[in-house]
Design a protein around this motif. Structure first.
Motif, PDB file in Angstrom:
ATOM      1  N   SER A 493      -6.236   5.141  10.868  1.00 25.41           N
ATOM      2  CA  SER A 493      -6.077   6.549  11.275  1.00 25.41           C
ATOM      3  C   SER A 493      -4.802   7.152  10.712  1.00 25.41           C
ATOM      4  O   SER A 493      -4.769   8.302  10.277  1.00 25.41           O
ATOM      5  CB  SER A 493      -6.065   6.632  12.799  1.00 25.41           C
ATOM      6  N   LEU A 494      -3.701   6.315  10.647  1.00 29.18           N
ATOM      7  CA  LEU A 494      -2.444   6.800  10.058  1.00 29.18           C
ATOM      8  C   LEU A 494      -2.597   7.081   8.571  1.00 29.18           C
ATOM      9  O   LEU A 494      -2.007   8.031   8.032  1.00 29.18           O
ATOM     10  CB  LEU A 494      -1.331   5.784  10.301  1.00 29.18           C
ATOM     11  N   LYS A 495      -3.392   6.223   7.868  1.00 30.29           N
ATOM     12  CA  LYS A 495      -3.632   6.468   6.444  1.00 30.29           C
ATOM     13  C   LYS A 495      -4.320   7.802   6.223  1.00 30.29           C
ATOM     14  O   LYS A 495      -3.959   8.579   5.333  1.00 30.29           O
ATOM     15  CB  LYS A 495      -4.482   5.336   5.862  1.00 30.29           C
ATOM     16  N   LYS A 496      -5.339   8.073   7.057  1.00 32.55           N
ATOM     17  CA  LYS A 496      -6.056   9.350   6.926  1.00 32.55           C
ATOM     18  C   LYS A 496      -5.113  10.527   7.167  1.00 32.55           C
ATOM     19  O   LYS A 496      -5.134  11.515   6.427  1.00 32.55           O
ATOM     20  CB  LYS A 496      -7.211   9.390   7.921  1.00 32.55           C
ATOM     21  N   GLU A 497      -4.267  10.411   8.196  1.00 27.23           N
ATOM     22  CA  GLU A 497      -3.314  11.481   8.470  1.00 27.23           C
ATOM     23  C   GLU A 497      -2.323  11.654   7.328  1.00 27.23           C
ATOM     24  O   GLU A 497      -1.954  12.779   6.961  1.00 27.23           O
ATOM     25  CB  GLU A 497      -2.570  11.172   9.771  1.00 27.23           C
ATOM     26  N   LEU A 499      -2.876  10.997   4.117  1.00 27.60           N
ATOM     27  CA  LEU A 499      -3.550  11.679   3.012  1.00 27.60           C
ATOM     28  C   LEU A 499      -3.656  13.173   3.273  1.00 27.60           C
ATOM     29  O   LEU A 499      -3.437  14.002   2.365  1.00 27.60           O
ATOM     30  CB  LEU A 499      -4.939  11.072   2.805  1.00 27.60           C
ATOM     31  N   ASN A 500      -3.976  13.526   4.514  1.00 29.89           N
ATOM     32  CA  ASN A 500      -4.053  14.960   4.842  1.00 29.89           C
ATOM     33  C   ASN A 500      -2.701  15.639   4.677  1.00 29.89           C
ATOM     34  O   ASN A 500      -2.607  16.763   4.165  1.00 29.89           O
ATOM     35  CB  ASN A 500      -4.540  15.120   6.279  1.00 29.89           C
ATOM     36  N   LEU A 501      -1.640  14.926   5.100  1.00 33.21           N
ATOM     37  CA  LEU A 501      -0.296  15.500   4.946  1.00 33.21           C
ATOM     38  C   LEU A 501       0.098  15.656   3.484  1.00 33.21           C
ATOM     39  O   LEU A 501       0.773  16.620   3.099  1.00 33.21           O
ATOM     40  CB  LEU A 501       0.725  14.620   5.672  1.00 33.21           C
ATOM     41  N   GLN A 502      -0.342  14.694   2.623  1.00 36.22           N
ATOM     42  CA  GLN A 502      -0.062  14.830   1.190  1.00 36.22           C
ATOM     43  C   GLN A 502      -0.725  16.079   0.620  1.00 36.22           C
ATOM     44  O   GLN A 502      -0.118  16.823  -0.167  1.00 36.22           O
ATOM     45  CB  GLN A 502      -0.551  13.587   0.444  1.00 36.22           C
ATOM     46  N   ASP A 503      -2.002  16.306   1.015  1.00 33.22           N
ATOM     47  CA  ASP A 503      -2.700  17.506   0.515  1.00 33.22           C
ATOM     48  C   ASP A 503      -1.975  18.766   0.979  1.00 33.22           C
ATOM     49  O   ASP A 503      -1.780  19.718   0.181  1.00 33.22           O
ATOM     50  CB  ASP A 503      -4.138  17.512   1.034  1.00 33.22           C
ATOM     51  N   GLU A 504      -1.564  18.786   2.250  1.00 38.91           N
ATOM     52  CA  GLU A 504      -0.854  19.962   2.753  1.00 38.91           C
ATOM     53  C   GLU A 504       0.487  20.160   2.039  1.00 38.91           C
ATOM     54  O   GLU A 504       0.902  21.284   1.752  1.00 38.91           O
ATOM     55  CB  GLU A 504      -0.613  19.807   4.260  1.00 38.91           C
ATOM     56  N   ASN A 505       1.158  19.025   1.707  1.00 36.79           N
ATOM     57  CA  ASN A 505       2.442  19.107   1.001  1.00 36.79           C
ATOM     58  C   ASN A 505       2.274  19.717  -0.382  1.00 36.79           C
ATOM     59  O   ASN A 505       3.077  20.546  -0.829  1.00 36.79           O
ATOM     60  CB  ASN A 505       3.051  17.710   0.917  1.00 36.79           C
ATOM     61  N   GLN A 506       1.192  19.298  -1.069  1.00 33.39           N
ATOM     62  CA  GLN A 506       0.953  19.870  -2.399  1.00 33.39           C
ATOM     63  C   GLN A 506       0.682  21.369  -2.320  1.00 33.39           C
ATOM     64  O   GLN A 506       1.189  22.155  -3.135  1.00 33.39           O
ATOM     65  CB  GLN A 506      -0.237  19.158  -3.050  1.00 33.39           C
ATOM     66  N   GLN A 507      -0.103  21.767  -1.332  1.00 33.76           N
ATOM     67  CA  GLN A 507      -0.364  23.206  -1.181  1.00 33.76           C
ATOM     68  C   GLN A 507       0.917  23.973  -0.882  1.00 33.76           C
ATOM     69  O   GLN A 507       1.158  25.052  -1.429  1.00 33.76           O
ATOM     70  CB  GLN A 507      -1.369  23.418  -0.047  1.00 33.76           C
ATOM     71  N   LEU A 508       1.776  23.397   0.004  1.00 34.70           N
ATOM     72  CA  LEU A 508       3.042  24.063   0.322  1.00 34.70           C
ATOM     73  C   LEU A 508       3.957  24.152  -0.898  1.00 34.70           C
ATOM     74  O   LEU A 508       4.695  25.135  -1.073  1.00 34.70           O
ATOM     75  CB  LEU A 508       3.753  23.324   1.454  1.00 34.70           C
TER      76      LEU A 508
END
Length: 617
Positions: A493-497, A499-508
């Motif tokens: 579950s932490l890995k999934k979170e 990955l989601n945070l990485q995508d959000e970081n790239q967008q930011l």
């Protein structure tokens, strides 16, 4: 001596007028009570509020209670009512509290006189008017507050009237007090009811005869109706009895046929019961031989299991360090052990009830022996043999499932056999006496076998204790394995979170770069605007007469009519004061107000150039 002769008119004048009033009221009360009782008995029914003798009785009683009342002064008027003495009855006679409360709760009564009239009607219906008024007459000290000394209620005439009221207990009255207007009634005595003529006497006799004839007619009509209803009910009963008789005849015929069929089935079942008894005897003889052989084999296998258990304990002590690597394997084996224990419990129950299941126990013990040998061999090379043990566990699960299915089938068959035996025992109680001699010998043999079973049970208990120790170790390892599984799930579950945070970081980051570029452009424009502000201040001194538009008022360029934005900035023309975009105001010319070149719109630029060209020679 002189004697004075008194004339008759003088005697009449010397009498007390209040005494004459009391005598008149007493006589009227006697006549009204007597007439009411006689008319009610001849009427033979309960009296209503519309009955004339009853109405006159209440009027006479009202006059009797009003005689000699003291006048009570109030602020507005003089008050003279009979409700005051009647309220005293509640204090003197506790049973009268219900009447007082019900009279006060009546909604239509507004005056004390209306409440007093309602009180008299309720007391008559309760048949306690004489009791209530007797309490009042006894307490003359209290009555003196309401009545004068010469009043009827204070003299002997009041006691006589109360005695006459006892006779009214014979009458049954049903009076409706709620809907009647008791406040505005006028109480006038009708003397015509008490003056008798010959014609009235003859009319009364005729009325009595007519009433008797009408009563007889009504009685005969009611009898006729009752007889008609009884005849109709008897006809319906006769019809229902005929129908039920036909149904009973049909049911009798069906029952006779069923009895014949049951007798035939009884003969068949008896013949089948004989065959079943023969088969059971043969089966018992075969089971005896099988049980003896199985006991011998079990003893030999028990010795081998004990030796294996000792060796396994030594190996477990030496290999305690390898438990961490074998946690996954032991978790799988825990489920296997649970299933084996359930199978063992079922087998133990079947040993008590059925001797045929010993064959299954023998097979199961052999399989457990093979499983234990394989398990201890695999513990030595636990890291290399994890995959092989998983396959063995799957096979064992299949075998245990087959064993349980076979056990269930055996149980179903045994239950069917038991049901058949119960039915056969009910029908063949006569044949049991012949078989008692044979059953005694069989019981002796069964008792011997039960002793052998007790020995087997003791051996099984020892094995249970050994298995419980193994089970405790396996449970501990299972708990550690479940903890590791939970941790792995949390990591996933932490890995999934992550990955989601990485995508959000790239967008930011993209948004950040875009905003930095916009800020750089704004900084450049601000530096330019600072320089231009100084020029504008100088131009403002010259252009004080011009009207400058506010930035908020302008949303579109005046020339190209395009909307302003961050990239399309607003610029004032120093000549006309209007607001334009950068493309429409990128011209600079010196104005008369300022010798330096200043931003000017395209239209002003063209006009100024034309003026300059016209001024040139």
């Amino acid at each position: 001596m002189k004697h004075r002769v008194v004339s008759l008119p003088e005697k009449m004048s010397t009498k007390d007028p209040t005494a004459v009033e009391r005598a008149n009221l007493l006589n009227m009360a006697k006549l009204s009570i007597k007439g009411l009782i006689e008319s009610a008995l001849s009427f033979g029914r309960t009296l209503d509020s519309d009955y004339p003798p009853l109405q006159q009785f209440f009027v006479v009683m009202e006059h009797c209670l009003k005689h000699g009342l003291k006048v009570r002064k109030s602020f507005l008027s003089y008050n003279k009512t009979i409700w005051g003495p009647l309220e005293l009855v509640e204090k003197l006679y506790p049973e009268a509290e219900e009447i007082g409360a019900s009279v006060r709760d009546l909604p239509g009564l507004k005056t004390p006189l209306g409440r007093a009239r309602a009180w008299l009607r309720l007391a008559l219906m309760q048949k306690k008017m004489a009791d209530y008024l007797r309490c009042l007459i006894i307490q003359r000290d209290l009555l003196s507050e309401f009545y004068e000394y010469h009043a009827l209620m204070m003299e002997e005439e009041g006691a006589v009237i109360v005695g006459l009221l006892v006779g009214l207990n014979v009458i049954d009255a049903n009076l409706c007090v709620k809907g009647e207007d008791l406040d505005s009634q006028v109480g006038v005595i009708d003397f015509s009811m008490y003056l008798k003529n010959e014609e009235d006497i003859g009319n009364k006799e005729r009325n009595v005869q007519i009433a008797a004839i009408l009563d007889q007619k009504n009685y005969v009509e009611e009898l006729n109706r009752q007889l008609n209803s009884t005849v109709s009910s008897l006809h319906s009963r006769v019809d229902s009895l005929e129908k039920s008789n036909t149904k009973l005849i049909e049911e009798l015929a069906i029952a006779k046929n069923n009895i014949i069929k049951l007798q035939e089935e009884n003969h068949q079942l008896r013949s089948e019961n004989k065959l079943i008894l023969m088969k059971t005897q043969q089966h018992l003889e075969v089971t005896k031989v099988d049980v003896e052989t199985e006991l011998q084999t079990y003893k030999h296998s028990r010795q081998g299991l004990d030796e294996m258990y000792n060796e396994a304990r030594r190996q477990l002590r030496d290999e305690s360090q390898l438990r961490q690597d074998v946690e996954n394997e032991l978790a799988v084996q825990v489920s296997m052990k649970h299933e084996i224990e359930l199978a063992m419990k079922l087998l133990e129950k079947d040993i008590h009830e059925k001797q045929d299941t010993l064959i299954g126990l023998r097979q199961q013990l052999e399989e457990v022996k093979a499983i234990n040998i394989e398990m201890y061999q695999k513990l030595q090379g636990s890291e290399d043999g994890l995959k092989e043990k998983n396959e063995i566990i799957a096979r064992l699960e299949e075998k245990t499932n087959k064993i349980t299915a076979a056990m269930r089938q055996l149980e179903q068959r045994l239950q069917q056999a038991e049901k058949a035996q119960m039915e056969a025992e009910d029908e063949d109680e006569k044949y049991l006496q012949e078989c008692l001699s044979k059953s005694d010998s069989l019981q002796k043999q069964i008792s011997q076998k039960e002793k052998q079973l007790v020995q087997l049970e003791t051996d099984l208990k020892i094995e249970k204790e050994w298995r419980q120790t193994l089970q405790e170790d396996l449970q501990k390892e299972k708990d550690a394995l479940s903890h590791l599984r939970n941790e792995t799930q949390q990591i996933i579950s932490l890995k999934k979170e992550f990955l989601n945070l990485q995508d959000e970081n790239q967008q930011l980051k993209k948004i950040y770069h875009e905003q930095e570029q916009a800020l750089q452009e704004l900084g450049n424009k601000l530096s330019e605007s600072k320089l231009k502000i100084e020029d504008i201040k100088e131009a403002n001194k010259a252009l004080q007469g011009l009207v400058w538009l506010k930035d908020k008022e302008a949303t579109h360029c005046k020339l190209c009519e395009k909307e302003f934005s961050l990239s399309k900035r607003k610029h004032h023309c120093r000549n006309c004061g209007e607001i334009f975009c950068n493309a429409c105001s990128d011209n600079e010319l010196p104005l008369p107000s300022s010798p330096k070149p200043v931003r000017v719109c395209d239209s002003c630029h063209a006009l100024l150039i034309q003026r300059c060209s016209s001024n040139l020679p």
